[in-house]
Write a protein that holds these residues in place. Structure first.
Motif, PDB file in Angstrom:
ATOM      1  N   GLN A  52       0.863  -1.176   0.000  1.00  0.00           N
ATOM      2  CA  GLN A  52       0.000   0.000   0.000  1.00  0.00           C
ATOM      3  C   GLN A  52       0.902   1.230   0.000  1.00  0.00           C
ATOM      4  O   GLN A  52       1.684   1.431   0.933  1.00  0.00           O
ATOM      5  CB  GLN A  52      -0.902  -0.029   1.237  1.00  0.00           C
ATOM      6  CG  GLN A  52      -2.144   0.820   1.133  1.00  0.00           C
ATOM      7  CD  GLN A  52      -3.038   0.651   2.353  1.00  0.00           C
ATOM      8  OE1 GLN A  52      -2.556   0.625   3.480  1.00  0.00           O
ATOM      9  NE2 GLN A  52      -4.327   0.533   2.133  1.00  0.00           N
ATOM     10  N   TYR A  54       1.050   5.200  -0.111  1.00  0.00           N
ATOM     11  CA  TYR A  54       0.357   6.484   0.024  1.00  0.00           C
ATOM     12  C   TYR A  54       1.156   7.574  -0.680  1.00  0.00           C
ATOM     13  O   TYR A  54       2.368   7.693  -0.470  1.00  0.00           O
ATOM     14  CB  TYR A  54       0.182   6.838   1.501  1.00  0.00           C
ATOM     15  CG  TYR A  54      -1.020   6.202   2.164  1.00  0.00           C
ATOM     16  CD1 TYR A  54      -2.029   6.978   2.715  1.00  0.00           C
ATOM     17  CD2 TYR A  54      -1.144   4.819   2.245  1.00  0.00           C
ATOM     18  CE1 TYR A  54      -3.137   6.405   3.328  1.00  0.00           C
ATOM     19  CE2 TYR A  54      -2.242   4.225   2.858  1.00  0.00           C
ATOM     20  CZ  TYR A  54      -3.232   5.024   3.401  1.00  0.00           C
ATOM     21  OH  TYR A  54      -4.315   4.454   4.006  1.00  0.00           O
ATOM     22  N   ALA A 101      -4.424   5.903   9.838  1.00  0.00           N
ATOM     23  CA  ALA A 101      -4.181   4.485   9.558  1.00  0.00           C
ATOM     24  C   ALA A 101      -3.267   3.862  10.609  1.00  0.00           C
ATOM     25  O   ALA A 101      -3.504   2.747  11.081  1.00  0.00           O
ATOM     26  CB  ALA A 101      -3.579   4.332   8.163  1.00  0.00           C
ATOM     27  N   GLY A 104      -5.101   3.339  13.769  1.00  0.00           N
ATOM     28  CA  GLY A 104      -6.058   2.242  13.678  1.00  0.00           C
ATOM     29  C   GLY A 104      -5.415   0.882  13.479  1.00  0.00           C
ATOM     30  O   GLY A 104      -6.129  -0.106  13.289  1.00  0.00           O
ATOM     31  N   GLY A 105      -4.079   0.835  13.514  1.00  0.00           N
ATOM     32  CA  GLY A 105      -3.396  -0.440  13.369  1.00  0.00           C
ATOM     33  C   GLY A 105      -3.341  -0.961  11.950  1.00  0.00           C
ATOM     34  O   GLY A 105      -3.101  -2.148  11.721  1.00  0.00           O
ATOM     35  N   ASN A 106      -3.581  -0.068  10.981  1.00  0.00           N
ATOM     36  CA  ASN A 106      -3.573  -0.464   9.571  1.00  0.00           C
ATOM     37  C   ASN A 106      -2.566   0.401   8.819  1.00  0.00           C
ATOM     38  O   ASN A 106      -2.896   1.069   7.844  1.00  0.00           O
ATOM     39  CB  ASN A 106      -4.971  -0.322   8.960  1.00  0.00           C
ATOM     40  CG  ASN A 106      -5.049  -0.869   7.554  1.00  0.00           C
ATOM     41  OD1 ASN A 106      -4.339  -1.803   7.203  1.00  0.00           O
ATOM     42  ND2 ASN A 106      -5.901  -0.274   6.731  1.00  0.00           N
ATOM     43  N   SER A 107      -1.329   0.380   9.269  1.00  0.00           N
ATOM     44  CA  SER A 107      -0.281   1.237   8.733  1.00  0.00           C
ATOM     45  C   SER A 107      -0.049   0.963   7.260  1.00  0.00           C
ATOM     46  O   SER A 107      -0.092  -0.184   6.811  1.00  0.00           O
ATOM     47  CB  SER A 107       1.021   0.995   9.507  1.00  0.00           C
ATOM     48  OG  SER A 107       2.093   1.671   8.904  1.00  0.00           O
ATOM     49  N   PRO A 108       0.203   2.027   6.468  1.00  0.00           N
ATOM     50  CA  PRO A 108       0.642   1.784   5.095  1.00  0.00           C
ATOM     51  C   PRO A 108       2.002   1.093   5.094  1.00  0.00           C
ATOM     52  O   PRO A 108       2.669   1.017   6.130  1.00  0.00           O
ATOM     53  CB  PRO A 108       0.725   3.186   4.489  1.00  0.00           C
ATOM     54  CG  PRO A 108       0.730   4.131   5.621  1.00  0.00           C
ATOM     55  CD  PRO A 108       0.140   3.442   6.805  1.00  0.00           C
ATOM     56  N   ASP A 109       2.401   0.604   3.950  1.00  0.00           N
ATOM     57  CA  ASP A 109       3.702  -0.041   3.835  1.00  0.00           C
ATOM     58  C   ASP A 109       4.793   0.976   3.509  1.00  0.00           C
ATOM     59  O   ASP A 109       5.877   0.960   4.090  1.00  0.00           O
ATOM     60  CB  ASP A 109       3.661  -1.120   2.756  1.00  0.00           C
ATOM     61  CG  ASP A 109       2.632  -2.187   3.067  1.00  0.00           C
ATOM     62  OD1 ASP A 109       2.778  -2.840   4.112  1.00  0.00           O
ATOM     63  OD2 ASP A 109       1.669  -2.342   2.294  1.00  0.00           O
ATOM     64  N   ASN A 333       5.425  -1.191  11.569  1.00  0.00           N
ATOM     65  CA  ASN A 333       4.555  -2.292  12.017  1.00  0.00           C
ATOM     66  C   ASN A 333       3.928  -3.021  10.841  1.00  0.00           C
ATOM     67  O   ASN A 333       2.703  -3.141  10.729  1.00  0.00           O
ATOM     68  CB  ASN A 333       3.481  -1.745  12.964  1.00  0.00           C
ATOM     69  CG  ASN A 333       4.084  -1.207  14.244  1.00  0.00           C
ATOM     70  OD1 ASN A 333       5.026  -1.783  14.780  1.00  0.00           O
ATOM     71  ND2 ASN A 333       3.559  -0.099  14.725  1.00  0.00           N
ATOM     72  N   ILE A 334       4.790  -3.506   9.947  1.00  0.00           N
ATOM     73  CA  ILE A 334       4.351  -4.324   8.824  1.00  0.00           C
ATOM     74  C   ILE A 334       5.241  -5.567   8.773  1.00  0.00           C
ATOM     75  O   ILE A 334       6.355  -5.551   9.322  1.00  0.00           O
ATOM     76  CB  ILE A 334       4.408  -3.551   7.484  1.00  0.00           C
ATOM     77  CG1 ILE A 334       5.841  -3.115   7.162  1.00  0.00           C
ATOM     78  CG2 ILE A 334       3.459  -2.368   7.501  1.00  0.00           C
ATOM     79  CD1 ILE A 334       6.005  -2.484   5.776  1.00  0.00           C
ATOM     80  N   ARG A 338       7.107  -7.468   3.565  1.00  0.00           N
ATOM     81  CA  ARG A 338       6.650  -6.219   2.953  1.00  0.00           C
ATOM     82  C   ARG A 338       7.686  -5.113   3.131  1.00  0.00           C
ATOM     83  O   ARG A 338       7.832  -4.250   2.265  1.00  0.00           O
ATOM     84  CB  ARG A 338       5.289  -5.825   3.533  1.00  0.00           C
ATOM     85  CG  ARG A 338       4.173  -6.587   2.813  1.00  0.00           C
ATOM     86  CD  ARG A 338       2.854  -6.681   3.483  1.00  0.00           C
ATOM     87  NE  ARG A 338       2.332  -5.491   4.115  1.00  0.00           N
ATOM     88  CZ  ARG A 338       1.332  -5.529   5.006  1.00  0.00           C
ATOM     89  NH1 ARG A 338       0.791  -6.702   5.343  1.00  0.00           N
ATOM     90  NH2 ARG A 338       0.891  -4.427   5.554  1.00  0.00           N
TER      91      ARG A 338
END
Length: 446
Positions: A52, A54, A101, A104-109, A333-334, A338
């Motif tokens: 992902q 951004y 993001a 919300g625990g949905n970090s971009p890569d 945090n990925i 990735r």
């Protein structure tokens, strides 16, 4: 203006909610990774990886099409890795989306964010230490002026990508019409005022039909003022994100000059000059000169129906401009696969030929020395020498304003600068207030 500033404030509030450190020290660098350096081949993924990515759109031109093509080209070379661009709007809007993001625990890569977001991202513990991910030779390939906003101490947290300086654009046709030498741009503040006076045109009723100069005063007015402060002999912040020097005499001299162009000399419109409107005014002939990012160079080249020049910003005591633009960040945090794929994507984007083509397509400065050794850029500059000006100005460049709680500090500084430009405060009052407010925010990081 309000929309931009509210966005900045929102990003700042989100960063605080994400757990920004109140410690005086940046977050400690993670332990040295055993991941391979950029000069070595990264591990092959056992299964397909999707990144992902951004990306902001901050200047004119077909940026989204260019990024989509780069993502497609990368996938062709690396079939196991798919890059999904996510277009976030302005830099500030993109930072807000990234902060949300992460929270919300949905970090971009991987993301392109302002180089000045460095300390905010460190405080969030959001980004990967890239020092062990690439070789020293790789980092040494970038222009040193662009590395200042990528590091904290010896730790490298990001990679220069779409980087810029402020340059002066001028309309050679209007220079000729005013009796000015079209091949000689103003090189000092006094020359700028003199030329701008000759280039300011009024109709029979006294209404201005053409301005001599326009300098944006929304969104990035701190950036414009920082350039003038550097030209007066000082930068406005320390390199560690902990201190600002807004109330120095040189900064006051710079803000007085900035304000006087509109309020006293009457060679620039009074009031707020929108960041996005100034290039349109220049292209349409409403202003003969403008200060703006070199990132708009290709747009001006494509859209202007007149001969134009590009020059260093005029000097006061010396030449100067802050760097600007965006860096590539990898998030912490990925999964490791990735991270490795993101590093491979960054390597792809920063190959000399791609850096050269990106500079040609957008107007941003080629970030690596090797990019200017390619036939692509050599031939482009031969035919269009304006493209070399921002690179050549790097010898006088310094790091852009970047602090902890950067969104809050930048917002208050922008607000007070604009108040001075609108005549609501004197330059001295605006800068003293800015210093006091910034000191209060940064006190816990001292």
């Amino acid at each position: 203006m309000k929309k931009v500033m509210m966005t900045l404030l929102s990003a700042s509030m989100l960063l605080t909610a994400c757990g920004q450190s109140q410690s005086a020290k940046p977050a400690a660098a993670p332990a040295q990774s055993t991941a391979p350096a950029a000069t070595q081949e990264t591990a092959k993924a056992d299964k397909p990886v999707e990144l992902q990515f951004y990306f902001p759109v901050a200047v004119g031109g077909p940026i989204t099409k260019l990024i989509d093509k780069l993502a497609d080209d990368f996938h062709k070379d690396n079939p196991a890795i798919t890059v999904k661009p996510v277009y976030g709007g302005s830099y500030q809007d993109t930072m807000t989306k990234v902060a949300t993001a992460v929270q919300g625990g949905n970090s971009p890569d991987v993301a392109v964010l302002l180089s000045t977001d460095l300390y905010s991202l460190i405080s969030m513990n959001a980004i990967e230490d890239l020092t062990p991910r690439f070789s020293k030779e790789y980092f040494n390939g970038f222009y040193e002026a662009f590395m200042g906003n990528t590091k904290s101490g010896d730790t490298v947290w990001s990679v220069p990508f779409q980087r810029s300086t402020i340059v002066m654009y001028y309309n050679k046709d209007l220079f000729k019409k005013a009796g000015l030498d079209p091949e000689k741009a103003p090189s000092s503040w006094s020359e700028l005022k003199e030329a701008a006076s000759k280039l300011t045109v009024k109709d029979g009723s006294g209404k201005v039909t053409q301005w001599g100069i326009e300098i944006p005063s929304t969104g990035y007015q701190y950036w414009m003022l920082q350039a003038m402060s550097l030209e007066s002999g000082t930068n406005i912040a320390s390199g560690d994100g902990k201190q600002v020097f807004f109330n120095k005499p040189e900064v006051q001299e710079a803000l007085q000059f900035y304000s006087d162009l509109g309020r006293k000399d009457r060679v620039m419109p009074e009031g707020a000059l929108e960041w996005a409107t100034v290039p349109s005014d220049f292209i349409s002939g409403k202003t003969a000169m403008m200060y703006h990012t070199t990132g708009n160079l290709t747009k001006v080249k494509t859209d202007a129906k007149f001969d134009f020049g590009v020059a260093f910003l005029p000097a006061n005591k010396k030449y100067g401009s802050p760097t600007g633009g965006g860096n590539l960040y990898v998030f912490k945090n990925i999964p490791e696969e990735r991270k490795q794929a993101a590093v491979k994507f960054i390597e792809f984007l920063t190959k000399p030929e791609r850096v050269a083509q990106w500079s040609i397509d957008t107007g941003y400065v080629g970030t690596t020395k090797a990019s200017y050794e390619t036939d692509l850029l050599k031939n482009y500059i031969k035919d269009f020498p304006q493209a070399a000006v921002a690179r050549d100005q790097l010898q006088y460049a310094d790091s852009e304003l970047s602090t902890f709680q950067n969104g809050q500090v930048t917002k208050l500084f922008n607000d007070n600068i604009q108040a001075a430009l609108l005549g609501k405060m004197s330059p001295q009052e605006a800068l003293e207030k800015s210093q006091q407010q910034a000191d209060a925010i940064l006190k816990s990081f001292q």
